[in-house]
Design a protein around this motif. Structure first.
Motif, short mmCIF file in Angstrom:
data_model
loop_
_atom_site.label_atom_id
_atom_site.label_comp_id
_atom_site.label_asym_id
_atom_site.label_seq_id
_atom_site.Cartn_x
_atom_site.Cartn_y
_atom_site.Cartn_z
N SER A 97 0.87 -1.18 0.00
CA SER A 97 0.00 0.00 0.00
C SER A 97 0.90 1.23 0.00
CB SER A 97 -0.92 0.01 1.23
OG SER A 97 -1.82 1.11 1.17
N ALA A 98 0.38 2.36 -0.49
CA ALA A 98 1.18 3.57 -0.60
C ALA A 98 1.64 4.06 0.78
CB ALA A 98 0.36 4.65 -1.30
N ASP A 99 2.89 4.59 0.81
CA ASP A 99 3.41 5.18 2.04
C ASP A 99 2.57 6.39 2.43
OD1 ASP A 99 5.38 3.32 1.85
OD2 ASP A 99 6.96 4.70 1.25
N VAL A 100 2.53 6.66 3.72
CA VAL A 100 1.89 7.88 4.23
C VAL A 100 2.99 8.72 4.88
CG1 VAL A 100 0.23 8.82 5.86
CG2 VAL A 100 -0.33 6.74 4.58
N VAL A 101 3.13 9.98 4.45
CA VAL A 101 4.17 10.87 4.99
C VAL A 101 3.50 11.92 5.86
CG1 VAL A 101 6.00 12.49 4.43
CG2 VAL A 101 5.66 10.46 3.00
N LYS A 102 4.00 12.06 7.09
CA LYS A 102 3.47 13.06 8.01
C LYS A 102 4.53 14.13 8.24
CE LYS A 102 0.20 9.97 10.31
NZ LYS A 102 -1.02 10.73 10.00
N SER A 103 4.15 15.40 8.08
CA SER A 103 5.06 16.52 8.24
C SER A 103 4.53 17.46 9.32
CB SER A 103 5.21 17.28 6.91
OG SER A 103 5.65 16.42 5.89
N GLY A 104 5.42 18.34 9.77
CA GLY A 104 5.03 19.31 10.77
C GLY A 104 6.23 19.97 11.40
N ASP A 105 6.01 20.63 12.50
CA ASP A 105 7.10 21.29 13.22
C ASP A 105 7.63 20.37 14.31
OD1 ASP A 105 6.86 23.56 11.67
OD2 ASP A 105 5.37 24.46 13.02
N ILE A 106 8.85 20.64 14.69
CA ILE A 106 9.45 19.88 15.77
C ILE A 106 8.58 20.02 17.02
CG2 ILE A 106 11.45 19.73 17.30
CD1 ILE A 106 13.17 20.65 14.94
N GLY A 107 8.29 18.90 17.63
CA GLY A 107 7.46 18.91 18.82
C GLY A 107 6.01 18.58 18.56
N ASP A 108 5.59 18.61 17.27
CA ASP A 108 4.22 18.23 16.95
C ASP A 108 4.01 16.74 17.24
OD1 ASP A 108 3.75 20.77 16.14
OD2 ASP A 108 3.65 20.33 13.99
N THR A 109 2.83 16.40 17.71
CA THR A 109 2.52 14.98 17.95
C THR A 109 1.97 14.37 16.66
OG1 THR A 109 0.30 15.51 18.72
CG2 THR A 109 2.04 15.34 20.38
N TYR A 110 2.16 13.07 16.53
CA TYR A 110 1.65 12.37 15.36
C TYR A 110 0.97 11.07 15.81
CZ TYR A 110 5.54 9.07 15.79
OH TYR A 110 6.41 8.12 16.24
N THR A 111 0.06 10.59 14.95
CA THR A 111 -0.58 9.29 15.14
C THR A 111 -0.61 8.58 13.79
OG1 THR A 111 -1.99 10.15 16.89
CG2 THR A 111 -2.69 8.10 15.84
N THR A 112 -0.22 7.30 13.77
CA THR A 112 -0.26 6.52 12.53
C THR A 112 -1.46 5.59 12.56
OG1 THR A 112 1.15 4.79 13.47
CG2 THR A 112 2.25 6.58 12.32
N GLU A 113 -1.84 5.14 11.38
CA GLU A 113 -3.05 4.33 11.27
C GLU A 113 -2.74 2.96 10.68
OE1 GLU A 113 -2.92 7.46 9.84
OE2 GLU A 113 -3.73 8.38 11.66
N GLN A 114 -3.38 1.95 11.23
CA GLN A 114 -3.32 0.59 10.67
C GLN A 114 -4.38 0.50 9.58
OE1 GLN A 114 -3.53 -2.75 13.48
NE2 GLN A 114 -4.96 -3.73 12.06
N LYS A 115 -3.94 0.23 8.34
CA LYS A 115 -4.88 0.17 7.23
C LYS A 115 -5.54 -1.21 7.13
CE LYS A 115 -2.61 3.38 3.98
NZ LYS A 115 -2.04 3.48 2.62
N SER A 116 -6.70 -1.22 6.49
CA SER A 116 -7.34 -2.48 6.13
C SER A 116 -7.01 -2.71 4.66
CB SER A 116 -8.86 -2.39 6.34
OG SER A 116 -9.47 -3.58 5.91
N ILE A 117 -6.21 -3.75 4.37
CA ILE A 117 -5.72 -3.99 3.02
C ILE A 117 -6.28 -5.32 2.53
CG2 ILE A 117 -3.66 -4.29 1.59
CD1 ILE A 117 -2.12 -2.64 3.67
N ALA A 118 -6.97 -5.28 1.40
CA ALA A 118 -7.61 -6.48 0.86
C ALA A 118 -6.58 -7.57 0.60
CB ALA A 118 -8.35 -6.14 -0.44
#
Length: 675
Positions: free
Chosen positions: A133-154
Motif C-alpha cells: 500500500s502507498a506510504d503515508v508521509v506526516k510533516s510538521g514542526d518539531i514537537g508536533d505529535t503524530y498518530t499513525t493508522e493501521q490500514k485495512s488492506i484487501a
C-alpha cells in the motif's frame, strides 16, 4: 567602505576570470565588504572571485547568531531565500576562503533557524518486505505529535508494527512500518436441492474453510444464519455462512416430494380387435429416489368414443371384463375386453382409461400421469424396431436394430423383406442418425446414436535400479472406458514379460484395455551406491572421530554423498582400551566396515643410579682401552714405518689372496653340482 544598510548584493555581473594572475595582487578586495552588517543576500556567479591575501582582509562581517539565524551563510541550491537547502554552510570567513575553490552560480543567504521537523514515513509491507500500500508521509514542526493508522488492506491481515505508532516529530527522520501477512482465509459453500420432509442441516451445504494462516477450520467455527428456511414448504431459501470478514450464501431449493409413476403402456389397437392390452408399473419412485410398491384396485374404467365403460355396475355405463396380472417384479399386465361381442372399428377413439393405484400409508402423494388419447387404426402390417447406441469405429448393420414385423394378417415377416434406408449413418463420426424400416406401406424409425469413444490408458515412464522390486501398477496413472468412466487397474491387460529388473536396459511394458494400448518405458540402471572407508591405528587415549576413516560415498546415480548423510555405528570403539574395533558406515542399504586398531603406548624406562654408575665405569674402561690401543699403535708407528715399495707389495698381495679365495669357491661349487 561598505554600506551598513545594504541587505542584498548581486555580483554576478563581475567576470574576474579574464584578469591575468599577475594582476591579482593589484585588485585585492581590501575592505571590500567592510561594515556591510545588514547584508543578508549575496548573489555570486562561477566567474566571480573573492581575492585577498594574508595581509588583506575583505572584511565580510561575521553574522551574529540569534533566534532567527544560525550565524552562518548557506547557498540556496534548489530552495528559496527563506528556506535554503544548499550544502555550503560557512561562516563569513569560510565563505571568503572557500568560494574560489568551487565557484558556482548561486545565492548565499543567512541560514535561518528552522523549526520544521523531519518527515515521518509510514510504510505498509508484507512479510517479504514488499510494499502492499502507498506510504503515508506526516510533516510538521518539531514537537508536533503524530498518530499513525493501521490500514485495512484487501487480501492481507495485520501482523505487527515496527516503530512508535504515536509520538512526537523531531529534527530526525522517522519510520513506522506496519507488517501484514497474506490472508489465506477461505469460506466455500454450495447450493442444493431437497424435497419437502427431507432432513437438512446447515453443515450439508458447507464445503470448506481456512483461517488466515491457511489452516483448515472446523464447521463449528463458522457462523450460520438459517433462520428463514422451511424444509416442509416449497421455495428457494438463502442460508448465510460467515467467518472473519468473509460471507457466503448458499441457495437451498425445497421441492415438493411426490411418488412418480410411469404412464401405462397400451399396445396398438386395430380394427376388429376386442381386447385392450398393456402393462402397468409395479413401483413408483419418489423425488428422493425411494422406490414405492404400488397396489392396483379391482376397479377400472375407460372411455371409448366418449362412452364410459366400467367394470362395476354404474348407472348409464357399459360393462366390460377387466383383469390384471403380475408380469414380473417391475410390471403388471392388464386386459379390457369389450362386452356383448363389440369390436373396435377403424377410427374409434379411446379417450382415456383409469386403473386406480394406491400407496402405502405415509408415502408421498401420487403424481398422476394420464394416458394419451389412442385412435384405433386400420388392420395393417407392423414393423417393430428399437433405438441403440454404438461408438465410433464399432461395426454395425441395420439388422441390429430390427425386432420383428407382421403382415396385415398377423403373419411373421423376416428382416430380408424390409426396405431399409441407413444411408445417413456414419459410424466414423459422432452423431444421432435415423434409420427407416418399411414393409407394406408401414415405416418405423430407429435412432442410432454414434458416440465418441473415450477409451484411454494413461501410464508414465520410470527408472529403477538393479535389484529393486517393481510392479506394473507403479507406472499406471488412469484408464477410462468408452463412456469416459474410470476403469480400475485390475481390468487392464499388462505385458511386462520383457522386463528384467536385474539387468540394466530400457524395457517396454504395454497396458491394454478395450483395444487401446499404451506403453511405459522402464529404465533399469546399475546401482552405483558405494561407501569407501579405510582402516587406521591410534593409541590409547587419542582423540578419534568416525569421519576420520571416511573417504567418499556415492548414491545410486553416482552422485557424491556427504558424510552427514551416512548412518555410522561406532558404538563398539573404546579409545581408552587397546583392541581392534569395527565401525560400520551405511547409506541406502550399502555398508562398509573400517577397522580401528587401538594400541598401548610404548613405555620409556629411565636408567637407575646403579646402571648410570656401571655405564660410567664401562665408558672409563673403554677410554683406557682406546688409550692403550692408541699408545700401542703410536709406538708401532714410531718403531717402524713401511717404505713406499713395501706398501705396494702389501696391496698387491692382498688382491692376489682375494682372487685365490674367489677361485676356490667357484671350483667347490661346481663339484657340488656334479655330485
Amino acid at each position: 567602505m561598505g554600506d551598513s544598510s545594504l541587505e542584498e548584493l548581486d555580483l554576478t555581473g563581475f567576470d574576474m576570470t579574464k584578469l591575468p594572475s599577475s594582476s591579482y595582487n593589484k585588485y585585492v578586495m581590501t575592505l571590500f565588504f567592510q561594515n556591510t552588517n545588514s547584508l543578508k543576500s549575496l548573489k555570486l556567479s562561477d566567474k566571480f572571485r573573492i581575492w585577498g591575501t594574508d595581509d588583506t582582509n575583505v572584511e565580510l562581517p561575521e553574522i551574529l547568531p540569534n533566534n532567527e539565524y544560525s550565524g552562518k551563510w548557506e547557498n540556496i541550491g534548489s530552495g528559496t531565500n527563506e528556506n535554503p537547502n544548499g550544502k555550503d554552510v560557512w561562516t563569513s570567513k569560510e565563505l571568503t576562503q572557500n568560494f574560489n575553490l568551487n565557484p558556482k552560480n548561486d545565492t548565499y543567504v543567512w541560514q535561518p533557524i528552522s523549526n520544521k521537523a523531519a518527515d515521518l514515513t509510514v510504510k505498509y509491507l508484507d512479510t517479504n518486505g514488499n510494499k502492499i500500500s502507498a506510504d503515508v508521509v506526516k510533516s510538521g514542526d518539531i514537537g508536533d505529535t503524530y498518530t499513525t493508522e493501521q490500514k485495512s488492506i484487501a487480501g492481507y491481515v495485520f501482523k505487527n508494527v515496527q516503530g512508535n505508532v504515536t509520538g512526537t516529530l523531531t529534527d530526525q527522520a522517522q519510520t513506522v512500518t506496519y507488517i501484514y501477512k497474506v490472508d489465506q482465509s477461505t469460506l466455500n459453500v454450495k447450493d442444493s436441492t431437497i424435497y419437502t420432509g427431507d432432513k437438512w442441516k446447515p453443515q450439508d451445504n458447507f464445503v470448506s474453510a481456512t483461517d488466515v494462516d491457511g489452516n483448515d477450520l472446523d464447521f463449528s467455527q463458522v457462523t450460520v444464519d438459517a433462520s428463514n428456511i422451511d424444509t416442509n414448504k416449497e421455495g428457494t431459501y438463502e442460508v448465510i455462512y460467515s467467518y472473519g470478514g468473509l460471507t457466503q450464501k448458499a441457495k437451498i431449493t425445497v421441492k415438493l416430494n411426490q411418488t412418480n409413476v410411469e404412464s401405462a403402456n397400451i399396445n396398438p389397437i386395430t380394427s376388429q380387435d376386442v381386447v385392450i392390452t398393456g402393462i402397468l408399473p409395479a413401483y413408483g419412485e419418489t423425488n428422493t429416489g425411494q422406490k414405492i410398491e404400488l397396489s392396483y384396485s379391482s376397479a377400472a374404467m375407460f372411455s371409448l368414443n366418449n362412452k364410459v365403460y366400467n367394470q362395476n355396475t354404474v348407472s348409464g355405463n357399459q360393462m366390460f371384463n377387466y383383469s390384471i396380472t403380475r408380469l414380473n417384479k417391475d410390471y403388471y399386465t392388464f386386459t379390457f375386453t369389450l362386452p356383448n361381442g363389440e369390436v373396435f372399428a377403424s377410427g374409434d377413439k379411446l379417450d382415456w382409461f383409469i386403473i386406480p393405484a394406491t400407496l402405502p400409508t405415509g408415502s408421498p402423494q401420487l403424481s398422476q400421469k394420464l394416458s394419451t388419447e389412442i385412435i384405433v387404426g386400420e388392420l395393417k402390417a407392423v414393423v417393430n424396431v428399437h433405438d441403440s447406441s454404438i461408438y465410433v469405429g464399432d461395426t454395425w448393420k441395420a439388422e441390429d436394430n430390427f425386432d420383428s414385423a407382421l403382415d396385415k394378417d398377423g403373419n411373421k415377416v423376416g428382416f430380408s423383406q424390409m426396405t431399409v434406408d441407413d444411408s445417413k449413418v456414419d459410424i466414423t463420426t459422432a452423431g444421432v442418425y435415423d434409420v427407416t424400416y418399411t414393409f407394406d406401406g408401414v415405416t418405423s424409425n430407429a435412432k442410432v446414436t454414434v458416440k465418441d469413444r473415450q477409451t484411454a490408458v494413461n501410464v508414465h515412464d520410470s527408472t529403477l535400479y538393479v535389484g529393486d522390486t517393481w510392479k506394473a501398477e507403479e507406472n499406471f496413472d488412469s484408464a477410462f472406458d468408452k463412456d469416459g468412466h474410470k476403469v480400475d487397474f485390475s481390468q487392464l491387460t499388462v505385458d511386462d514379460s520383457k522386463l528384467d529388473p536385474n539387468t540394466p536396459g530400457i524395457y517396454d511394458v504395454t497396458y491394454t484395455y478395450d483395444g487401446v494400448a499404451s506403453t511405459a518405458k522402464v529404465s533399469v540402471k546399475n546401482r552405483q551406491t558405494a561407501i569407501n572407508v579405510h582402516d587406521s591405528s591410534i593409541y590409547v587415549g587419542d582423540n578419534w572421530k568416525a569421519e576420520e576413516n571416511f573417504d567418499s560415498a556415492f548414491d545410486k546415480d553416482g552422485h557424491k554423498v556427504d558424510f552427514s548423510q551416512l548412518t555410522v555405528d561406532d558404538s563398539k570403539v573404546h579409545t581408552s582400551k587397546a583392541g581392534v574395533y569395527d565401525v560400520s558406515y551405511t547409506y541406502d542399504g550399502v555398508t562398509s566396515i573400517a577397522k580401528i586398531t587401538v594400541k598401548d603406548k610404548e613405555s620409556t624406562i629411565l636408567p637407575s643410579e646403579d646402571d648410570k654408575n656401571k655405564e660410567k665405569s664401562s665408558e672409563k674402561n673403554i677410554e683406557k682401552i682406546n688409550t692403550k690401543k692408541t699408545t700401542s699403535e703410536g709406538s708401532m708407528s714410531e718403531n717402524k714405518l713401511p717404505e713406499t715399495g713395501e706398501a705396494r707389495l702389501v696391496v698387491v698381495a692382498t688382491m692376489i689372496g682375494g682372487l685365490a679365495i674367489l677361485l676356490i669357491s667357484v671350483l667347490m661349487a661346481k663339484k657340488q653340482v656334479k655330485k
